[in-house]
Design a protein around this motif. Structure first.
Motif, PDB file in Angstrom:
ATOM      1  N   ASN A  73       0.722  -1.112  -0.049  1.00  0.00           N
ATOM      2  CA  ASN A  73      -0.112  -0.023   0.110  1.00  0.00           C
ATOM      3  C   ASN A  73       0.875   0.949   0.053  1.00  0.00           C
ATOM      4  N   THR A  74       1.924   1.270   0.637  1.00  0.00           N
ATOM      5  CA  THR A  74       2.849   2.230   0.734  1.00  0.00           C
ATOM      6  C   THR A  74       3.274   2.414  -0.744  1.00  0.00           C
ATOM      7  N   TYR A  75       3.640   1.473  -1.379  1.00  0.00           N
ATOM      8  CA  TYR A  75       4.220   1.860  -2.664  1.00  0.00           C
ATOM      9  C   TYR A  75       3.209   2.203  -3.603  1.00  0.00           C
ATOM     10  N   LEU A  76       1.955   1.608  -3.549  1.00  0.00           N
ATOM     11  CA  LEU A  76       0.988   1.919  -4.373  1.00  0.00           C
ATOM     12  C   LEU A  76       0.385   3.619  -3.916  1.00  0.00           C
ATOM     13  N   THR A  77       0.801   3.845  -2.842  1.00  0.00           N
ATOM     14  CA  THR A  77       0.377   5.430  -2.421  1.00  0.00           C
ATOM     15  C   THR A  77       1.330   6.378  -3.339  1.00  0.00           C
ATOM     16  N   ASN A  78       2.725   5.917  -3.359  1.00  0.00           N
ATOM     17  CA  ASN A  78       3.612   6.759  -3.656  1.00  0.00           C
ATOM     18  C   ASN A  78       3.761   6.914  -5.239  1.00  0.00           C
ATOM     19  N   ASN A  79       2.947   5.837  -5.816  1.00  0.00           N
ATOM     20  CA  ASN A  79       3.185   5.816  -7.251  1.00  0.00           C
ATOM     21  C   ASN A  79       1.808   5.687  -7.897  1.00  0.00           C
ATOM     22  N   MET A  80       0.831   6.223  -7.383  1.00  0.00           N
ATOM     23  CA  MET A  80      -0.423   6.223  -8.337  1.00  0.00           C
ATOM     24  C   MET A  80      -0.531   7.244  -9.460  1.00  0.00           C
ATOM     25  N   ALA A  81       0.531   8.040  -9.584  1.00  0.00           N
ATOM     26  CA  ALA A  81       0.477   8.710 -11.247  1.00  0.00           C
ATOM     27  C   ALA A  81       0.628   7.757 -12.291  1.00  0.00           C
ATOM     28  N   PHE A  82       1.331   6.458 -11.851  1.00  0.00           N
ATOM     29  CA  PHE A  82       1.308   5.465 -13.115  1.00  0.00           C
ATOM     30  C   PHE A  82      -0.019   4.967 -13.547  1.00  0.00           C
ATOM     31  N   SER A  83      -0.153   4.766 -14.826  1.00  0.00           N
ATOM     32  CA  SER A  83      -1.296   4.031 -15.325  1.00  0.00           C
ATOM     33  C   SER A  83      -1.549   2.670 -14.743  1.00  0.00           C
ATOM     34  N   ARG A  84      -2.615   2.161 -14.720  1.00  0.00           N
ATOM     35  CA  ARG A  84      -2.716   0.863 -14.061  1.00  0.00           C
ATOM     36  C   ARG A  84      -1.883  -0.203 -14.518  1.00  0.00           C
ATOM     37  N   VAL A  88       0.742  -2.147 -12.254  1.00  0.00           N
ATOM     38  CA  VAL A  88       0.819  -3.336 -11.897  1.00  0.00           C
ATOM     39  C   VAL A  88       2.277  -4.056 -12.207  1.00  0.00           C
ATOM     40  N   LYS A  89       3.016  -3.592 -13.373  1.00  0.00           N
ATOM     41  CA  LYS A  89       4.224  -4.066 -13.726  1.00  0.00           C
ATOM     42  C   LYS A  89       5.257  -3.897 -12.729  1.00  0.00           C
ATOM     43  N   HIS A  90       5.044  -2.562 -12.453  1.00  0.00           N
ATOM     44  CA  HIS A  90       6.090  -2.030 -11.316  1.00  0.00           C
ATOM     45  C   HIS A  90       5.974  -2.402  -9.824  1.00  0.00           C
ATOM     46  N   VAL A  91       4.796  -2.724  -9.264  1.00  0.00           N
ATOM     47  CA  VAL A  91       4.642  -3.330  -7.985  1.00  0.00           C
ATOM     48  C   VAL A  91       5.004  -4.631  -8.161  1.00  0.00           C
ATOM     49  N   LEU A  92       4.712  -5.211  -9.111  1.00  0.00           N
ATOM     50  CA  LEU A  92       5.230  -6.685  -8.949  1.00  0.00           C
ATOM     51  C   LEU A  92       6.564  -6.978  -9.109  1.00  0.00           C
ATOM     52  N   ASN A  93       7.261  -5.914  -9.935  1.00  0.00           N
ATOM     53  CA  ASN A  93       8.770  -6.138 -10.123  1.00  0.00           C
ATOM     54  C   ASN A  93       9.140  -5.733  -8.622  1.00  0.00           C
ATOM     55  N   ILE A  94       8.865  -4.756  -7.698  1.00  0.00           N
ATOM     56  CA  ILE A  94       9.388  -4.493  -6.602  1.00  0.00           C
ATOM     57  C   ILE A  94       8.795  -5.334  -5.287  1.00  0.00           C
ATOM     58  N   HIS A  95       7.347  -5.573  -5.527  1.00  0.00           N
ATOM     59  CA  HIS A  95       6.910  -6.523  -4.338  1.00  0.00           C
ATOM     60  C   HIS A  95       6.059  -7.641  -5.056  1.00  0.00           C
ATOM     61  N   GLY A  96       6.499  -8.279  -5.941  1.00  0.00           N
ATOM     62  CA  GLY A  96       6.193  -9.689  -6.221  1.00  0.00           C
ATOM     63  C   GLY A  96       6.010 -10.696  -5.297  1.00  0.00           C
TER      64      GLY A  96
END
Length: 139
Positions: A73-84, A88-96
């Protein structure tokens, strides 16, 4: 003063005050390398992000083994400017691994095989069923 001596002095003056700009030392960051993720994991991450957007992650907290929800959730909050799709691609790369940890807990506690959950609608139905299992009280 001779013409040659005058030209020499002017040249020396120009050289003393000439500004020389060094060439910039440019370093390019390497492009981010993304690990290939299985489709079921991408689907779950997409579903999770939609629930995050709706502020509806109470059920997921039950399957949080190691503060995964807080980190994601912290990662999502900080990166909400990304398209969906990029999110998804970035959050899985970091927090897969955190998503996999949650999916393992879901499988252990509910018997649902995440690899068989192929669509967003499968996860939505599962989430609704979990929500309906919560006992309601009147107070």
């Amino acid at each position: 003063m001779t013409e040659d001596k005058k030209n020499t002095e002017e040249t020396q003056e120009k050289e003393e005050f000439e500004v020389v700009m060094p060439e910039a030392n440019r370093v390019e960051m390497p492009a981010t390398e993304f690990k290939e993720q299985p489709d079921y994991l991408k689907t779950f991450a997409n579903f999770y992000i939609s629930k995050f957007d709706e502020s509806d992650l109470e059920i997921m907290d039950v399957y949080d083994g190691n503060h995964d929800v807080i980190e994601i959730n912290t990662y999502l909050t900080n990166n909400m400017a990304f398209s969906r799709r990029n999110l998804v691609k970035h959050v899985l790369n970091i927090h897969g691994d955190r998503f996999l940890d949650m999916l393992n807990n879901i499988q252990k506690q509910t018997g649902v095989d995440p690899q068989n959950m192929k669509t967003y609608e499968d996860w939505e139905k599962w989430y609704t069923d979990r929500r309906n299992e919560i006992k309601q009280t009147l107070s």
